[in-house]
Design a protein around this motif. Structure first.
Motif, PDB file in Angstrom:
ATOM      1  N   GLY A  16       0.832  -1.199   0.000  1.00 39.71           N
ATOM      2  CA  GLY A  16       0.000   0.000   0.000  1.00 39.71           C
ATOM      3  C   GLY A  16       0.863   1.242   0.000  1.00 39.71           C
ATOM      4  N   ILE A  17       0.441   2.249  -0.739  1.00 36.25           N
ATOM      5  CA  ILE A  17       1.201   3.509  -0.809  1.00 36.25           C
ATOM      6  C   ILE A  17       0.228   4.675  -0.799  1.00 36.25           C
ATOM      7  CG2 ILE A  17       1.293   3.459  -3.349  1.00 36.25           C
ATOM      8  CD1 ILE A  17       4.103   4.752  -3.088  1.00 36.25           C
ATOM      9  N   GLN A  18       0.574   5.700  -0.026  1.00 37.33           N
ATOM     10  CA  GLN A  18      -0.251   6.895   0.046  1.00 37.33           C
ATOM     11  C   GLN A  18       0.265   7.949  -0.935  1.00 37.33           C
ATOM     12  OE1 GLN A  18      -1.458   8.390   3.947  1.00 37.33           O
ATOM     13  NE2 GLN A  18      -0.643   6.529   4.896  1.00 37.33           N
ATOM     14  N   GLN A  19      -0.438   9.083  -0.961  1.00 35.19           N
ATOM     15  CA  GLN A  19       0.004  10.191  -1.809  1.00 35.19           C
ATOM     16  C   GLN A  19       1.148  10.909  -1.090  1.00 35.19           C
ATOM     17  OE1 GLN A  19      -2.993  12.598  -3.771  1.00 35.19           O
ATOM     18  NE2 GLN A  19      -4.572  11.159  -3.138  1.00 35.19           N
ATOM     19  N   ASP A  20       2.289  10.270  -1.104  1.00 36.46           N
ATOM     20  CA  ASP A  20       3.433  10.720  -0.330  1.00 36.46           C
ATOM     21  C   ASP A  20       4.666  10.703  -1.223  1.00 36.46           C
ATOM     22  OD1 ASP A  20       4.978  11.484   1.785  1.00 36.46           O
ATOM     23  OD2 ASP A  20       5.001   9.530   2.768  1.00 36.46           O
ATOM     24  N   VAL A  21       5.695  11.438  -0.819  1.00 39.73           N
ATOM     25  CA  VAL A  21       6.974  11.382  -1.514  1.00 39.73           C
ATOM     26  C   VAL A  21       8.002  10.812  -0.551  1.00 39.73           C
ATOM     27  CG1 VAL A  21       6.500  13.214  -3.164  1.00 39.73           C
ATOM     28  CG2 VAL A  21       7.434  13.819  -0.929  1.00 39.73           C
ATOM     29  N   GLY A  22       8.753   9.817  -1.005  1.00 32.28           N
ATOM     30  CA  GLY A  22       9.717   9.165  -0.139  1.00 32.28           C
ATOM     31  C   GLY A  22      10.172   7.852  -0.747  1.00 32.28           C
TER      32      GLY A  22
END
Length: 343
Positions: free
Chosen positions: A52-58
């Protein structure tokens, strides 16, 4: 196994009958091992890692864009499936229904999940979270202090780290939930409402904070640091997956660390990758990364203590319905192995 069989045959002078008896026995053993390996390979081919991945940068986004997990797990005949989420709570639901194996989430969803007896483990501290969340107000807002939030409409995703920050802010201001109008919105909906000034404030995380402050001159009303609070982030694994695939769980963290180090060593390139993937200005991305830098560490006693304080606060506020011991979901064995084997 084949080389062992050859040494056995070459090192012993056997009668003909015994020779054939042994050689047939060895062939039978080899055939048996072959069947076992084939069976293991078949099982492995049926394994899919759901991330799962969110609307994030990393690092997680970097690994997705560079297909690092796909390349690493290809050797194990394991498939990789990605699912994007708006916030942490929906990821917790997906873990609960066995549709997600790994997820990066903030502090509040983890506490809610533990209180709901969902089967997961915290396997890495991926951010310390001193400026990862903030309450924003639009440019020109009359809201100057936390007390000014009284009677205002505040957008927030229920159960998120932003939700926890908002509750802490209200407590510090001496306000009750009933003193404000909490509008429960996921980030994409909240962003539209905030920019249209349909809400007076927004409790949210990066990179939305950097985007709104740099692009729309929004103002930060408060952050975790100003409230003397941690809002750490964690990598979670579904308990059953980790029990069945401990080696893959370690490998997952090793690949994550590979992505994290690459981001650190190639910062400008990473910023460009994130900016393109999320259609963001590079300045926004760079700001978000500097405000909320990535880590990949064993979960320390300090972080566990911070989580316990948050859990106790949420229990007192009736956000969760029972007391929990936040150390019970911490499992550092996988990150310790991943980092000890790091080359």
């Amino acid at each position: 196994m084949f080389s062992s069989a050859n040494r056995l045959l070459k090192s012993q002078v056997l009668p003909k009958v015994l020779f054939f008896k042994n050689i047939f026995g060895i062939i039978w053993i080899i055939a048996g091992c072959g069947n076992s390996q084939a069976s293991e390979s078949a099982d492995q081919k049926n394994t899919t890692i759901n991330i799962g991945i969110q609307q994030d940068v990393g690092p997680l986004l970097l690994a997705k864009e560079k297909k690092l997990f796909e390349k690493a797990f290809q050797k194990d005949h394991v498939q990789v499936k990605w699912t994007e989420f708006q916030s942490g709570p929906p990821q917790i639901e997906a873990i609960s229904s066995n549709h997600l194996d790994f997820a990066g989430v903030g502090n509040s969803p983890v506490i809610s999940a533990q209180a709901a007896d969902i089967g997961f483990k915290e396997i890495s501290n991926t951010r310390l979270g001193l400026k990862s969340d903030a309450i924003l107000v639009p440019k020109g807002s009359s809201i100057k202090t936390l007390k000014d939030l009284k009677g205002k409409k505040i957008a927030v995703a229920k159960g998120s780290s932003g939700f926890n920050l908002l509750n802490l802010a209200l407590q510090k201001a001496g306000l009750k939930d009933s003193d404000v109008q909490i509008i429960q919105l996921q980030p994409d909906e909240a962003q539209s409402a905030f920019n249209a000034k349909k809400v007076d404030a927004w409790s949210i995380w990066e990179p939305f904070i950097s985007y709104e402050t740099l692009k729309h001159n929004a103002r930060i009303l408060t952050t975790e640091k100003q409230l003397n609070s941690f809002s750490p982030s964690f990598m979670l694994v579904r308990s059953q997956f980790a029990e069945e695939h401990p080696d893959l769980t370690v490998k997952f963290l090793k690949v994550y660390e590979q992505a994290r180090l690459w981001e650190k060593q190639h910062f400008n390139e990473a910023v460009a990758i994130y900016a393109k993937a999320k259609n963001l200005d590079k300045k926004v991305v760079a700001s978000a990364l500097k405000n909320n830098p990535s880590t990949n560490l064993p979960i320390s006693s300090k972080i566990i203590h911070a989580q316990q304080e948050t859990a106790d606060f949420q229990y007192k506020k009736h956000i969760i319905q029972k007391k929990i011991d936040t150390s019970k979901v911490v499992d550092n064995q996988y990150i310790n192995q991943a980092l000890s084997n790091k080359k």
